[in-house]
Design a protein around this motif. Structure first.
Motif, PDB file in Angstrom:
ATOM      1  N   ALA A  44      37.453  64.730   6.396  1.00 49.67           N
ATOM      2  CA  ALA A  44      37.500  63.300   6.696  1.00 49.67           C
ATOM      3  C   ALA A  44      36.953  62.473   5.536  1.00 49.67           C
ATOM      4  O   ALA A  44      37.532  61.457   5.142  1.00 49.67           O
ATOM      5  CB  ALA A  44      36.708  63.010   7.968  1.00 49.67           C
ATOM      6  N   LEU A  45      35.832  62.926   4.949  1.00 46.45           N
ATOM      7  CA  LEU A  45      35.201  62.179   3.860  1.00 46.45           C
ATOM      8  C   LEU A  45      36.053  62.172   2.583  1.00 46.45           C
ATOM      9  O   LEU A  45      36.021  61.210   1.819  1.00 46.45           O
ATOM     10  CB  LEU A  45      33.827  62.778   3.552  1.00 46.45           C
ATOM     11  CG  LEU A  45      32.747  62.548   4.619  1.00 46.45           C
ATOM     12  CD1 LEU A  45      31.508  63.371   4.311  1.00 46.45           C
ATOM     13  CD2 LEU A  45      32.389  61.069   4.706  1.00 46.45           C
ATOM     14  N   VAL A  46      36.832  63.226   2.380  1.00 50.35           N
ATOM     15  CA  VAL A  46      37.653  63.309   1.168  1.00 50.35           C
ATOM     16  C   VAL A  46      38.940  62.513   1.295  1.00 50.35           C
ATOM     17  O   VAL A  46      39.301  61.745   0.392  1.00 50.35           O
ATOM     18  CB  VAL A  46      37.978  64.788   0.836  1.00 50.35           C
ATOM     19  CG1 VAL A  46      39.024  64.860  -0.285  1.00 50.35           C
ATOM     20  CG2 VAL A  46      36.720  65.520   0.401  1.00 50.35           C
ATOM     21  N   TYR A  47      39.637  62.650   2.431  1.00 55.26           N
ATOM     22  CA  TYR A  47      41.004  62.132   2.503  1.00 55.26           C
ATOM     23  C   TYR A  47      41.166  60.773   3.180  1.00 55.26           C
ATOM     24  O   TYR A  47      42.038  59.995   2.805  1.00 55.26           O
ATOM     25  CB  TYR A  47      41.912  63.159   3.196  1.00 55.26           C
ATOM     26  CG  TYR A  47      42.094  64.400   2.364  1.00 55.26           C
ATOM     27  CD1 TYR A  47      42.856  64.375   1.196  1.00 55.26           C
ATOM     28  CD2 TYR A  47      41.468  65.597   2.708  1.00 55.26           C
ATOM     29  CE1 TYR A  47      43.004  65.505   0.415  1.00 55.26           C
ATOM     30  CE2 TYR A  47      41.619  66.741   1.928  1.00 55.26           C
ATOM     31  CZ  TYR A  47      42.389  66.686   0.790  1.00 55.26           C
ATOM     32  OH  TYR A  47      42.532  67.804   0.004  1.00 55.26           O
ATOM     33  N   ILE A  48      40.346  60.454   4.163  1.00 52.74           N
ATOM     34  CA  ILE A  48      40.499  59.158   4.833  1.00 52.74           C
ATOM     35  C   ILE A  48      40.274  57.981   3.882  1.00 52.74           C
ATOM     36  O   ILE A  48      41.046  57.012   3.906  1.00 52.74           O
ATOM     37  CB  ILE A  48      39.573  59.068   6.060  1.00 52.74           C
ATOM     38  CG1 ILE A  48      40.098  59.967   7.186  1.00 52.74           C
ATOM     39  CG2 ILE A  48      39.471  57.624   6.570  1.00 52.74           C
ATOM     40  CD1 ILE A  48      39.270  59.959   8.441  1.00 52.74           C
ATOM     41  N   LEU A  57      48.931  53.386  10.183  1.00 53.72           N
ATOM     42  CA  LEU A  57      47.699  54.077  10.560  1.00 53.72           C
ATOM     43  C   LEU A  57      47.313  53.754  12.004  1.00 53.72           C
ATOM     44  O   LEU A  57      46.817  54.615  12.736  1.00 53.72           O
ATOM     45  CB  LEU A  57      46.555  53.689   9.617  1.00 53.72           C
ATOM     46  CG  LEU A  57      46.705  54.081   8.144  1.00 53.72           C
ATOM     47  CD1 LEU A  57      45.438  53.737   7.385  1.00 53.72           C
ATOM     48  CD2 LEU A  57      47.026  55.561   8.012  1.00 53.72           C
ATOM     49  N   ILE A  58      47.537  52.517  12.395  1.00 52.06           N
ATOM     50  CA  ILE A  58      47.226  52.118  13.774  1.00 52.06           C
ATOM     51  C   ILE A  58      48.118  52.872  14.750  1.00 52.06           C
ATOM     52  O   ILE A  58      47.651  53.373  15.783  1.00 52.06           O
ATOM     53  CB  ILE A  58      47.409  50.594  13.941  1.00 52.06           C
ATOM     54  CG1 ILE A  58      46.388  49.850  13.056  1.00 52.06           C
ATOM     55  CG2 ILE A  58      47.253  50.195  15.409  1.00 52.06           C
ATOM     56  CD1 ILE A  58      46.546  48.350  13.065  1.00 52.06           C
ATOM     57  N   TRP A  59      49.409  52.993  14.398  1.00 56.97           N
ATOM     58  CA  TRP A  59      50.328  53.711  15.284  1.00 56.97           C
ATOM     59  C   TRP A  59      50.028  55.205  15.313  1.00 56.97           C
ATOM     60  O   TRP A  59      50.228  55.867  16.338  1.00 56.97           O
ATOM     61  CB  TRP A  59      51.770  53.453  14.870  1.00 56.97           C
ATOM     62  CG  TRP A  59      52.216  52.077  15.230  1.00 56.97           C
ATOM     63  CD1 TRP A  59      52.498  51.046  14.380  1.00 56.97           C
ATOM     64  CD2 TRP A  59      52.396  51.561  16.552  1.00 56.97           C
ATOM     65  NE1 TRP A  59      52.836  49.921  15.084  1.00 56.97           N
ATOM     66  CE2 TRP A  59      52.780  50.214  16.418  1.00 56.97           C
ATOM     67  CE3 TRP A  59      52.264  52.103  17.831  1.00 56.97           C
ATOM     68  CZ2 TRP A  59      53.047  49.407  17.523  1.00 56.97           C
ATOM     69  CZ3 TRP A  59      52.515  51.298  18.930  1.00 56.97           C
ATOM     70  CH2 TRP A  59      52.901  49.973  18.774  1.00 56.97           C
ATOM     71  N   GLU A 117      48.891  66.486   1.553  1.00 59.56           N
ATOM     72  CA  GLU A 117      49.172  65.071   1.797  1.00 59.56           C
ATOM     73  C   GLU A 117      49.245  64.719   3.280  1.00 59.56           C
ATOM     74  O   GLU A 117      48.688  63.703   3.711  1.00 59.56           O
ATOM     75  CB  GLU A 117      50.473  64.659   1.105  1.00 59.56           C
ATOM     76  CG  GLU A 117      50.783  63.174   1.282  1.00 59.56           C
ATOM     77  CD  GLU A 117      52.126  62.784   0.709  1.00 59.56           C
ATOM     78  OE1 GLU A 117      52.479  61.589   0.807  1.00 59.56           O
ATOM     79  OE2 GLU A 117      52.832  63.659   0.178  1.00 59.56           O
ATOM     80  N   PRO A 118      49.921  65.543   4.125  1.00 56.97           N
ATOM     81  CA  PRO A 118      49.987  65.172   5.546  1.00 56.97           C
ATOM     82  C   PRO A 118      48.629  65.147   6.242  1.00 56.97           C
ATOM     83  O   PRO A 118      48.468  64.478   7.256  1.00 56.97           O
ATOM     84  CB  PRO A 118      50.874  66.277   6.157  1.00 56.97           C
ATOM     85  CG  PRO A 118      51.625  66.858   5.024  1.00 56.97           C
ATOM     86  CD  PRO A 118      50.701  66.759   3.852  1.00 56.97           C
ATOM     87  N   LEU A 119      47.635  65.868   5.672  1.00 53.56           N
ATOM     88  CA  LEU A 119      46.334  65.968   6.334  1.00 53.56           C
ATOM     89  C   LEU A 119      45.619  64.629   6.421  1.00 53.56           C
ATOM     90  O   LEU A 119      44.887  64.371   7.382  1.00 53.56           O
ATOM     91  CB  LEU A 119      45.447  66.988   5.614  1.00 53.56           C
ATOM     92  CG  LEU A 119      45.927  68.439   5.635  1.00 53.56           C
ATOM     93  CD1 LEU A 119      44.877  69.351   5.025  1.00 53.56           C
ATOM     94  CD2 LEU A 119      46.252  68.898   7.052  1.00 53.56           C
ATOM     95  N   VAL A 124      43.686  60.914  10.919  1.00 56.03           N
ATOM     96  CA  VAL A 124      43.698  59.680  11.710  1.00 56.03           C
ATOM     97  C   VAL A 124      44.156  59.984  13.136  1.00 56.03           C
ATOM     98  O   VAL A 124      43.566  59.505  14.105  1.00 56.03           O
ATOM     99  CB  VAL A 124      44.621  58.627  11.059  1.00 56.03           C
ATOM    100  CG1 VAL A 124      44.699  57.379  11.932  1.00 56.03           C
ATOM    101  CG2 VAL A 124      44.120  58.273   9.666  1.00 56.03           C
ATOM    102  N   CYS A 125      45.223  60.799  13.255  1.00 51.78           N
ATOM    103  CA  CYS A 125      45.697  61.217  14.594  1.00 51.78           C
ATOM    104  C   CYS A 125      44.587  61.917  15.359  1.00 51.78           C
ATOM    105  O   CYS A 125      44.437  61.727  16.578  1.00 51.78           O
ATOM    106  CB  CYS A 125      46.884  62.166  14.461  1.00 51.78           C
ATOM    107  SG  CYS A 125      48.393  61.430  13.820  1.00 51.78           S
ATOM    108  N   ASP A 126      43.808  62.719  14.653  1.00 52.50           N
ATOM    109  CA  ASP A 126      42.790  63.540  15.299  1.00 52.50           C
ATOM    110  C   ASP A 126      41.541  62.748  15.657  1.00 52.50           C
ATOM    111  O   ASP A 126      41.107  62.754  16.810  1.00 52.50           O
ATOM    112  CB  ASP A 126      42.422  64.705  14.377  1.00 52.50           C
ATOM    113  CG  ASP A 126      41.422  65.652  15.027  1.00 52.50           C
ATOM    114  OD1 ASP A 126      41.769  66.243  16.066  1.00 52.50           O
ATOM    115  OD2 ASP A 126      40.307  65.782  14.506  1.00 52.50           O
ATOM    116  N   GLN A 127      40.961  62.055  14.676  1.00 53.11           N
ATOM    117  CA  GLN A 127      39.673  61.406  14.898  1.00 53.11           C
ATOM    118  C   GLN A 127      39.787  60.093  15.671  1.00 53.11           C
ATOM    119  O   GLN A 127      39.053  59.852  16.620  1.00 53.11           O
ATOM    120  CB  GLN A 127      38.978  61.162  13.548  1.00 53.11           C
ATOM    121  CG  GLN A 127      38.584  62.438  12.849  1.00 53.11           C
ATOM    122  CD  GLN A 127      37.608  63.259  13.684  1.00 53.11           C
ATOM    123  OE1 GLN A 127      36.508  62.824  13.962  1.00 53.11           O
ATOM    124  NE2 GLN A 127      38.027  64.443  14.103  1.00 53.11           N
TER     125      GLN A 127
END
Length: 319
Positions: A44-48, A57-59, A117-119, A124-127
């Motif tokens: 999360a800290l690296v990619y978000i 991102l909202i969707w 890249e998809p991660l 976002v989907c996960d957290q």
């Protein structure tokens, strides 16, 4: 083909090792501890922080909320038609209304796209999606079906005692800077000897998160169980997986066709994450409140291996 074989190898090895008597029991708990307390927060800290703010991102975050909301309606109707018990209905909502966006989702997406890249979208989907759902309305549903009364204090405790969520909040603070490297450069640009601190820290976090994919699949393999008793639940089992693996992603696909201006990687990730297997945490929550625990275990045992094939078909469908 390599990636597909690696997925089955990790799941298979986990399942095989579980059958060996000398292999330590509950090994998956230790693995899960590393994933939850170290790998997921680092990811999360690296990619978000590297995401570009957009409506997509909202969707992505709303996907899990939509899937869970529709599952409540779908399984309530099915329960009335087939006269399922309240415990069975609650189990289906928690297992199949929640998506396995991390333990199965992250590895599958990385293997399918052969890229990380998809991660950044999957997080976002996960957290902001799956985890918030299970920690709030998921807990409320479990308590309601289990006969307890949910409280705000319990829900807040669940949220703020979960390391990936705390990392998610920190990542949102770093987001305007564009990443950890840029964040440290902004504050330490004139401090001698500290200019490279951001780069070093980011590289360390990447290395700590690297084992996530293999460990997550191996852990899932360790938790797969088969039992003859499970076949008593073929009817709810069939409709549970029908919703989770086909109807839920189909609903998200048509929703995204309406709200997305064009198909892109965020579009694909949202649909594929909706198509992932039943959520392990959702099943554990259902089992904690005695909501047909045998059915929950059966959904995981069949749903996780089957989802590898169905997610791949969704991947081909999305082109």
């Amino acid at each position: 083909m390599e990636n597909l074989l690696l997925i089955f190898a990790c799941l298979g090895l986990g399942f095989i090792f579980k059958q060996i008597s000398i292999f330590p029991k509950d090994t998956h708990k230790g693995i899960n501890t590393y994933i939850i307390w170290v790998a997921l927060p680092c990811l999360a800290l690296v990619y978000i922080p590297k995401l570009e703010l957009s409506m997509s991102l909202i969707w992505l975050a709303l996907m899990a909320w939509v899937v869970f909301g529709l599952s409540i309606l779908f399984f309530k109707v099915m329960a009335k038609i087939f006269k399922w018990s309240r415990q069975t209905e609650g189990c289906l909502v928690l297992a199949c209304g929640l998506c396995n966006t991390s333990f199965v989702g992250f590895p599958l997406l990385e293997f399918l796209y052969n890229s990380k890249e998809p991660l950044q979208y999957a997080i976002v989907c996960d957290q902001a999606g799956s985890f918030l759902v299970v920690a709030t309305v998921g807990l409320i549903v479990a308590m309601s079906y289990g006969g307890d009364k949910p409280t705000g204090k319990i829900i807040l405790k669940k949220l703020f005692y979960f390391p990936p969520f705390l990392a998610f909040l920190v990542a949102l603070v770093i987001l305007p800077f564009g990443g950890i490297e840029q964040f440290f450069s902004y504050f330490l640009s004139e401090t001698n000897g500290f200019q490279q601190l951001g780069i070093i820290l980011e590289n360390v976090l990447i290395k700590l998160a690297t084992p996530l994919v293999i460990l997550a699949l191996f852990s899932v393999g360790l938790q797969i169980e088969f039992s003859k008793e499970n076949f008593r639940f073929l009817n709810p089992f069939f409709f549970g997986l029908l919703y989770k693996l086909f109807l839920a992603p189909l609903a998200i696909y048509f929703l995204y066709l309406i709200v997305f201006e064009e198909k892109n990687i965020a579009f694909d990730v949202g649909v594929l994450e909706a198509a992932m297997a039943p959520m392990v945490t959702g099943v554990l929550l259902a089992q904690e409140y005695q909501l047909n625990p045998k059915l929950g275990g059966f959904l995981l045992a069949i749903g996780i291996p089957l989802s590898i094939a169905t997610v791949y078909l969704w991947y081909l469908f999305l082109g």
